[in-house]
Design an enzyme around this catalytic site. Structure first.
Site, PDB file in Angstrom:
ATOM      1  N   ASP A  94      -5.461   8.800   9.812  1.00  0.00           N
ATOM      2  CA  ASP A  94      -3.954   8.180  10.114  1.00  0.00           C
ATOM      3  C   ASP A  94      -3.490   9.104  11.298  1.00  0.00           C
ATOM      4  O   ASP A  94      -3.642  10.112  11.653  1.00  0.00           O
ATOM      5  CB  ASP A  94      -3.263   9.038   8.800  1.00  0.00           C
ATOM      6  N   GLU A 142       0.923  -1.306  -0.025  1.00  0.00           N
ATOM      7  CA  GLU A 142       0.017  -0.069  -0.064  1.00  0.00           C
ATOM      8  C   GLU A 142       0.691   1.341  -0.055  1.00  0.00           C
ATOM      9  O   GLU A 142       1.770   1.460   0.884  1.00  0.00           O
ATOM     10  CB  GLU A 142      -0.977   0.073   1.363  1.00  0.00           C
TER      11      GLU A 142
END
Length: 273
Positions: free
Chosen positions: A61, A50
């Site tokens: 995140d 990824e």
């Protein structure tokens, strides 16, 4: 549609194991390092990678990946430069990259131009996209664009996603389902939540796509917890935190890459029990 992602998960299933997908940030600290880390990960036998596109306002995140995005943006990361770097890497016959999955904000795709972005992403060697700020149950039009570019649109589902909405999300998904293990942001955790098993079981009833678990996975014990329940797992923060060492003048670049590779190799081995 058979894609390199679906082929990879079929291969992994035939080997009676889970797929391992590390996450790295493109351009941290520079694109030359990104290319070298990708080569090292490929050499260690990871199944997919990824690749995070740095963004100033990331979705979900945690601090480790946010700091990585900031380092890349401060070093003048540009999407077009990443595509060119990956095209050069793909042209190297000595390198066999695993399928690459872009973690990219729709704001970046929109600004770049969706058609142009998808065309160049496919040309650079990407196999699929994860678009965290595109509502999964409203993605049907974009999903068709992605499909026409021979790419997969991987969808995210969290433990808090209502069943009705999950049903709509999986209808536009392809490649695999990114199963968020916990409600919250990315980051290393000591244990995976006990309710994750029920989350995966409920998803199994709604889709035949492979289920890959992300958020909080960092060690072989976590992998053992997922064995027989998930088709793959994603590790982000535990790897990305090591990229901060590239900024340390006392650290040799090749040593940092070797440590990242060693960790990835250990986790790849864990998929084989």
């Amino acid at each position: 549609m058979t894609t390199s992602i679906s082929e990879k998960f079929a291969q992994v299933k035939s080997e009676n194991r889970m797929a391992f997908m590390p996450f790295i940030t493109a351009g941290d600290p520079d694109l030359e390092t990104t290319a070298d880390v990708l080569k090292e990960l490929a050499a260690q036998g990871v199944d997919l990678v990824e690749v995070g596109f740095p963004y100033s306002d990331p979705i979900a995140d945690g601090p480790v990946i946010q700091a990585s995005y900031t380092r890349a943006l401060n070093n003048k990361f540009h999407v077009h430069d990443l595509f060119e770097t990956l095209k050069s890497l793909s042209a190297d016959e000595t390198v066999q990259l695993p399928p690459l999955v872009a973690m990219v904000s729709y704001a970046i795709i929109f600004r770049y131009g969706a058609e142009k972005f998808l065309q160049e992403a496919a040309g650079a060697g990407f196999s699929g996209l994860i678009v965290p700020d595109l509502p999964g149950d409203e993605a049907s039009d974009f999903a068709e664009q992605v499909k026409s570019s021979n790419l997969d649109l991987v969808q995210l589902v969290s433990p808090l996603t209502p069943e009705g909405r999950t049903r709509r999300i999986v209808q536009t998904a392809s490649g695999f389902i990114y199963c968020i293990s916990v409600a919250g942001t990315t980051g290393v955790r000591d244990e995976l939540p006990p309710e994750l098993t029920a989350h995966l079981e409920s998803l199994r009833e709604l889709t035949d796509l492979p289920l890959a678990v992300g958020f909080g996975i960092s060690n072989p014990e976590h992998v053992n917890t997922l064995r027989g329940k998930a088709d793959g797992f994603i590790i982000g923060s535990a790897i990305v935190k090591q990229f901060a060492a590239f900024s340390d003048e006392n650290q040799k670049r090749e040593d940092v890459i070797a440590r990242i590779g060693e960790y990835a190799g250990q986790m790849a081995a864990a998929t084989r029990g």
